[in-house]
Design a protein around this motif. Structure first.
Motif, PDB file in Angstrom:
ATOM      1  N   GLN A  54     -16.679 -25.877  17.650  1.00 32.47           N
ATOM      2  CA  GLN A  54     -16.349 -24.644  16.942  1.00 32.47           C
ATOM      3  C   GLN A  54     -17.194 -23.462  17.411  1.00 32.47           C
ATOM      4  OE1 GLN A  54     -16.362 -25.278  12.689  1.00 32.47           O
ATOM      5  NE2 GLN A  54     -15.290 -27.223  12.910  1.00 32.47           N
ATOM      6  N   THR A  56     -18.624 -20.311  19.401  1.00 30.91           N
ATOM      7  CA  THR A  56     -17.932 -19.179  20.004  1.00 30.91           C
ATOM      8  C   THR A  56     -18.900 -18.389  20.872  1.00 30.91           C
ATOM      9  OG1 THR A  56     -18.431 -17.781  18.104  1.00 30.91           O
ATOM     10  CG2 THR A  56     -16.316 -18.945  18.090  1.00 30.91           C
ATOM     11  N   LYS A  57     -18.319 -17.539  21.693  1.00 33.01           N
ATOM     12  CA  LYS A  57     -19.116 -16.607  22.486  1.00 33.01           C
ATOM     13  C   LYS A  57     -18.499 -15.232  22.316  1.00 33.01           C
ATOM     14  CE  LYS A  57     -16.578 -17.854  26.654  1.00 33.01           C
ATOM     15  NZ  LYS A  57     -16.646 -18.372  27.993  1.00 33.01           N
ATOM     16  N   GLY A  58     -19.202 -14.224  22.752  1.00 31.37           N
ATOM     17  CA  GLY A  58     -18.703 -12.870  22.548  1.00 31.37           C
ATOM     18  C   GLY A  58     -19.307 -12.273  21.290  1.00 31.37           C
ATOM     19  N   SER A  59     -18.786 -11.135  20.898  1.00 33.15           N
ATOM     20  CA  SER A  59     -19.336 -10.434  19.737  1.00 33.15           C
ATOM     21  C   SER A  59     -18.811 -11.040  18.435  1.00 33.15           C
ATOM     22  CB  SER A  59     -18.966  -8.956  19.798  1.00 33.15           C
ATOM     23  OG  SER A  59     -17.567  -8.802  19.639  1.00 33.15           O
ATOM     24  N   ASP A  60     -19.446 -10.642  17.342  1.00 35.88           N
ATOM     25  CA  ASP A  60     -18.985 -11.132  16.035  1.00 35.88           C
ATOM     26  C   ASP A  60     -17.590 -10.613  15.710  1.00 35.88           C
ATOM     27  OD1 ASP A  60     -21.272 -12.578  15.614  1.00 35.88           O
ATOM     28  OD2 ASP A  60     -22.271 -11.015  14.422  1.00 35.88           O
ATOM     29  N   LYS A  61     -17.297  -9.391  16.191  1.00 28.85           N
ATOM     30  CA  LYS A  61     -15.971  -8.810  15.935  1.00 28.85           C
ATOM     31  C   LYS A  61     -14.882  -9.494  16.754  1.00 28.85           C
ATOM     32  CE  LYS A  61     -16.286  -4.085  14.352  1.00 28.85           C
ATOM     33  NZ  LYS A  61     -15.982  -2.706  14.692  1.00 28.85           N
ATOM     34  N   HIS A  62     -15.225  -9.878  17.981  1.00 29.84           N
ATOM     35  CA  HIS A  62     -14.240 -10.462  18.892  1.00 29.84           C
ATOM     36  C   HIS A  62     -14.740 -11.800  19.444  1.00 29.84           C
ATOM     37  CE1 HIS A  62     -12.170  -6.642  18.747  1.00 29.84           C
ATOM     38  NE2 HIS A  62     -13.305  -6.023  19.064  1.00 29.84           N
ATOM     39  N   PRO A  63     -14.873 -12.797  18.581  1.00 23.03           N
ATOM     40  CA  PRO A  63     -15.354 -14.087  19.079  1.00 23.03           C
ATOM     41  C   PRO A  63     -14.278 -14.789  19.903  1.00 23.03           C
ATOM     42  CG  PRO A  63     -14.782 -14.280  16.777  1.00 23.03           C
ATOM     43  CD  PRO A  63     -14.621 -12.820  17.152  1.00 23.03           C
ATOM     44  N   LYS A  64     -14.728 -15.507  20.910  1.00 22.98           N
ATOM     45  CA  LYS A  64     -13.831 -16.303  21.746  1.00 22.98           C
ATOM     46  C   LYS A  64     -14.351 -17.733  21.749  1.00 22.98           C
ATOM     47  CE  LYS A  64     -12.778 -12.431  24.717  1.00 22.98           C
ATOM     48  NZ  LYS A  64     -13.070 -11.777  25.958  1.00 22.98           N
ATOM     49  N   ARG A  66     -15.857 -21.037  22.907  1.00 26.37           N
ATOM     50  CA  ARG A  66     -16.724 -21.358  24.047  1.00 26.37           C
ATOM     51  C   ARG A  66     -16.007 -22.303  25.006  1.00 26.37           C
ATOM     52  NH1 ARG A  66     -21.801 -20.535  25.253  1.00 26.37           N
ATOM     53  NH2 ARG A  66     -22.250 -19.752  23.177  1.00 26.37           N
TER      54      ARG A  66
END
Length: 123
Positions: A54, A56-64, A66
């Motif tokens: 579960q 994720t990477k990227g920003s909190d607004k736009h998680p992607k 991992r």
């Protein structure tokens, strides 16, 4: 009772239960305890994988995610290769050959870069 509930004996094996020696019983109970510890480890590993997948990477607004594919998270072929290599002394896998080839290419590339730097410095 432990023989029936924990050690896998059935009521049809009462003779085996009654003739079991104390050292045999203690060994069977130790094996049962180890089996339970391995079961708890499996449960903990499952929970850890669940949390990891579960991630994720990227920003909190736009998680992607991992991991885009399951093989990014867990490579079964790689795991099988490691297991086979540990049991078969002459085993070499396709993955190992590819890794070795890639390492050789990287070494050659690094040497080429080093030669180019020497040429620049010499001119």
């Amino acid at each position: 009772m432990n023989s029936l509930t924990r050690l896998g004996f059935s009521v049809y094996q009462m003779y085996e239960i009654e003739t079991m020696t104390l050292p045999d019983y203690q060994l069977a109970m130790e094996a049962y305890a180890i089996k339970q510890a391995l079961r708890r480890e499996d449960i903990a590993l499952h929970a850890w994988y669940n949390q990891t997948v579960q991630a994720t990477k990227g920003s909190d607004k736009h998680p992607k995610p991992r991991y885009q594919k399951f093989s990014d998270f867990y490579n079964t072929a790689e795991q099988e290769d490691e297991i086979r290599a540990s049991f078969e002394s002459d085993y070499t896998s396709e993955l190992t050959r590819k890794r070795d080839e890639e390492a050789l290419i990287q070494q050659r590339f690094a040497k080429l870069q080093e030669l180019k730097q020497k040429r620049k410095g010499g001119q």
